[in-house]
Design an enzyme around this catalytic site. Structure first.
Site, short mmCIF file in Angstrom:
data_model
loop_
_atom_site.label_atom_id
_atom_site.label_comp_id
_atom_site.label_asym_id
_atom_site.label_seq_id
_atom_site.Cartn_x
_atom_site.Cartn_y
_atom_site.Cartn_z
N THR A 264 0.82 -1.21 0.00
CA THR A 264 0.00 0.00 0.00
C THR A 264 0.85 1.26 0.00
O THR A 264 1.98 1.26 0.52
CB THR A 264 -0.90 0.01 1.26
N TYR B 181 -1.50 0.11 10.22
CA TYR B 181 -1.81 -0.60 8.97
C TYR B 181 -0.62 -0.52 8.01
O TYR B 181 -0.12 -1.55 7.52
CB TYR B 181 -3.07 0.00 8.33
N1 LIG Z 1 -8.75 -1.15 -1.23
C1 LIG Z 1 -7.69 -0.33 -1.33
O1 LIG Z 1 -7.82 0.86 -1.70
C2 LIG Z 1 -6.33 -0.85 -1.01
C3 LIG Z 1 -5.25 0.05 -1.06
C4 LIG Z 1 -3.97 -0.42 -0.77
C5 LIG Z 1 -3.77 -1.76 -0.48
N2 LIG Z 1 -4.83 -2.60 -0.42
C6 LIG Z 1 -4.57 -4.01 -0.08
O2 LIG Z 1 -5.26 -4.84 -1.00
C7 LIG Z 1 -5.64 -6.07 -0.38
C8 LIG Z 1 -7.10 -6.34 -0.66
O3 LIG Z 1 -7.89 -5.27 -0.18
P1 LIG Z 1 -9.46 -5.18 -0.45
O4 LIG Z 1 -9.79 -3.74 -0.61
O5 LIG Z 1 -9.86 -6.13 -1.50
O6 LIG Z 1 -10.02 -5.63 0.97
P2 LIG Z 1 -11.15 -6.68 1.35
O7 LIG Z 1 -11.38 -6.56 2.82
O8 LIG Z 1 -12.33 -6.54 0.48
O9 LIG Z 1 -10.45 -8.06 1.02
C9 LIG Z 1 -9.64 -8.75 1.92
C10 LIG Z 1 -10.03 -10.21 1.87
O10 LIG Z 1 -9.18 -10.96 2.71
C11 LIG Z 1 -9.95 -11.86 3.50
N3 LIG Z 1 -9.20 -12.10 4.73
C12 LIG Z 1 -8.81 -11.17 5.66
N4 LIG Z 1 -8.13 -11.77 6.64
C13 LIG Z 1 -8.05 -13.09 6.33
C14 LIG Z 1 -7.47 -14.22 6.96
N5 LIG Z 1 -6.86 -14.11 8.14
N6 LIG Z 1 -7.58 -15.42 6.37
C15 LIG Z 1 -8.22 -15.55 5.18
N7 LIG Z 1 -8.80 -14.51 4.54
C16 LIG Z 1 -8.71 -13.30 5.10
C17 LIG Z 1 -11.28 -11.13 3.71
O11 LIG Z 1 -12.37 -11.99 4.01
C18 LIG Z 1 -11.47 -10.45 2.35
O12 LIG Z 1 -12.16 -11.28 1.43
C19 LIG Z 1 -5.28 -5.90 1.10
O13 LIG Z 1 -4.06 -6.58 1.34
C20 LIG Z 1 -5.09 -4.40 1.27
O14 LIG Z 1 -4.19 -4.10 2.30
C21 LIG Z 1 -6.10 -2.18 -0.68
#
Ligand SMILES: NC(=O)c1ccc[n+]([C@@H]2O[C@H](COP(=O)([O-])OP(=O)(O)OC[C@H]3O[C@@H](n4cnc5c(N)ncnc54)[C@H](O)[C@@H]3O)[C@@H](O)[C@H]2O)c1
Length: 347
Positions: free
Chosen positions: A132, A158
Site C-alpha cells: 500500500t 496498517y
Molecule cells: N482497497 C484499497 O484501496 C487498497 C489500497 C492499498 C492496499 N490494499 C490491499 O489490497 C488487499 C485487498 O484489499 P481489499 O480492498 O480487496 O479488501 P477486502 O477486505 O475486500 O479483502 C480482503 C479479503 O481478505 C480476507 N481475509 C482477511 N483476513 C483473512 C485471513 N486471516 N484469512 C483468510 N482470509 C482473510 C477477507 O475476508 C477479504 O475477502 C489488502 O491486502 C489491502 O491491504 C487495498
C-alpha cells in the site's frame, strides 16, 4: 466522459496454478474475474470471508480457511502444487489499525510471514504481495510524487504492518535464491467491474469513493470530509485513485514478469495524478446527479495530506498500460454498482 466497453485482452503466456488469498474481497474478486475471463490460469481462492463474499468469486475453486490456522495453510500450500501465490488477504481499515494495532500486526504481518514460510518450504517460488501507499507516510520536499525507493515511514499501524511484510519478503528472498516476489504498492483503489457484474461490497466502508457512491445512491443520509485545513489547494487530502480493473491488470503483468524469470521488485500502482476529497465529492455529485449532503469533521488520526504515485517504473518495467484512468468513469462505475445493489435489495 468516454464510455469504454469492457476490455478483453488476448489470452497470453503460460497457464499456471495460482493460490489467491483474499480472493473473495473487493480487489481479489475482480482479479479472479479478470483471470477467469482473460487467462487459462488455474485459480484457487482462499478466504475466511471475514470481509469478503462467497458470491463475488466467479471463477476457480474456493477454500474457506483462515490464514492464522498455520497447519491448515501449510497443508493447502503443500497439496495445492501451486506455481504462484497472490496474497490479498489482510485487514485494512486505517482508523481501526490505530485503535487495535495488534489485529493488524497479527493478521497482516504474522499471517503473511507464515504464508511465505509455507511457500518457501513447498517451493512455491512466485509471490505477489498487496502492499500500500500507506508505507510512505508524509512526503517531504518539493517533489510530491512518491517513488518506490523513497523513504518509508508509515503514519499508522496498517502501513507499518504492510511494511514489515515487505521486509520479511525481501529478507526471505535474499536467503532463498529461487523465491521471487513482486510487491505492488496500491494507491487508492476504487470503482467496480466495467460490465457491472461485481463491485465493492465491503460493509461499513471508510474509503472515500465507496462512501460517496453509497451516499449518492441514498444508502447514507450524508457523508463527512475529515479535515479541510490540510496544506493542499482546497484544504482537503489529495490521493491518487486507480480503477480496480487497471489495478488487477498490474497483477497479470507482475505474474507474466515472474513467469519470465524477472527479479524480485517493488512497483507503485497508481496513475500519477492526485485529486482532493472535495474534487472527488464534486465528481460523484455530477455523475450521479445527486447533490447529497456533505459535512466537515475534524481530521482523522494517521491521514497524510497528499499521496500521489510516481508510476513510471510499473509502466517501463512491467509494460503496464492502464485503460480506465478517468475519475468520472471510476465514480460512475462505483455509483452504478451501488444503485444496482440498492435495486437488488429492494426487489
Ligand atoms: N482497497 C484499497 O484501496 C487498497 C489500497 C492499498 C492496499 N490494499 C490491499 O489490497 C488487499 C485487498 O484489499 P481489499 O480492498 O480487496 O479488501 P477486502 O477486505 O475486500 O479483502 C480482503 C479479503 O481478505 C480476507 N481475509 C482477511 N483476513 C483473512 C485471513 N486471516 N484469512 C483468510 N482470509 C482473510 C477477507 O475476508 C477479504 O475477502 C489488502 O491486502 C489491502 O491491504 C487495498
Amino acid at each position: 466522459m468516454t464510455i469504454i466497453s469492457p476490455l478483453k485482452r488476448e489470452k497470453k503466456g503460460v497457464s499456471v496454478k495460482i493460490l489467491i488469498t483474499g480472493g473473495a474481497g473487493y480487489i481479489g474478486s475482480h482479479l479472479v474475474k479478470q483471470l477467469g475471463e482473460e487467462s487459462d490460469h488455474e485459480i484457487t481462492v482462499l478466504d475466511n470471508l471475514s470481509t469478503g463474499f462467497r458470491d463475488s468469486v466467479l471463477y476457480g475453486e474456493f477454500i474457506q480457511a483462515d490464514l492464522s490456522d498455520f497447519d491448515k495453510i501449510d497443508k493447502i500450500v503443500k497439496e495445492g502444487n501451486f506455481d504462484a501465490v497472490i496474497h490479498f488477504a489482510a485487514s485494512l481499515v486505517v482508523p481501526e489499525s490505530v485503535t487495535d494495532p495488534l489485529k493488524y500486526y497479527l493478521n497482516n504481518t504474522a499471517n503473511t510471514a507464515n504464508l511465505i514460510r509455507s511457500c518457501i518450504k513447498h517451493k512455491v517460488n512466485r509471490f505477489i504481495f498487496s502492499s500500500t501507499a500507506a508505507v510512505y507516510g508524509e512526503k517531504k520536499g518539493e517533489e510530491i510524487k512518491v517513488k518506490e525507493n523513497d523513504y518509508l515511514s508509515p503514519l499508522n499501524p496498517y502501513g507499518m504492518s504492510k511494511l514489515m511484510s515487505e521486509t520479511i519478503l525481501k529478507d526471505a528472498a535474499k536467503a532463498h535464491k529461487d523465491f521471487k516476489f513482486v510487491i505492488l504498492r496500491y494507491f487508492n483503489v476504487a470503482g467496480a467491474a466495467i460490465d457491472g457484474k461485481i463491485g465493492q461490497k465491503t460493509k461499513d466502508s471508510t474509503v472515500l469513493i465507496k462512501v460517496c457512491a453509497e451516499t449518492a445512491a441514498g444508502k447514507r443520509d450524508r457523508m463527512y470530509i475529515f479535515g479541510n485545513d490540510y496544506p493542499t489547494p482546497d484544504g482537503t487530502c489529495i490521493r491518487d485513485y486507480i480503477h480496480v480493473e487497471d489495478l488487477c491488470y498490474a497483477h497479470t503483468k507482475a505474474l507474466e514478469y515472474l513467469n519470465e524469470g524477472g527479479e524480485s521488485d517493488v512497483f507503485n500502482c497508481g496513475y500519477g495524478r492526485g485529486y482532493s476529497v472535495k474534487e472527488v465529492v464534486d465528481t460523484m455529485k455530477r455523475v450521479s446527479g445527486n447533490d447529497f449532503e456533505v459535512r466537515i469533521k475534524e481530521r482523522r488520526a494517521g491521514d497524510p495530506s497528499a499521496v500521489i504515485a510516481n508510476a513510471n517504473k510499473i509502466r517501463n518495467v512491467l509494460g503496464w498500460n492502464p485503460r480506465y484512468n478517468d475519475l468520472d468513469l471510476i465514480c460512475k462505475t462505483a455509483y452504478e454498482w451501488e444503485m444496482k445493489n440498492a435495486l437488488a435489495m429492494s426487489a
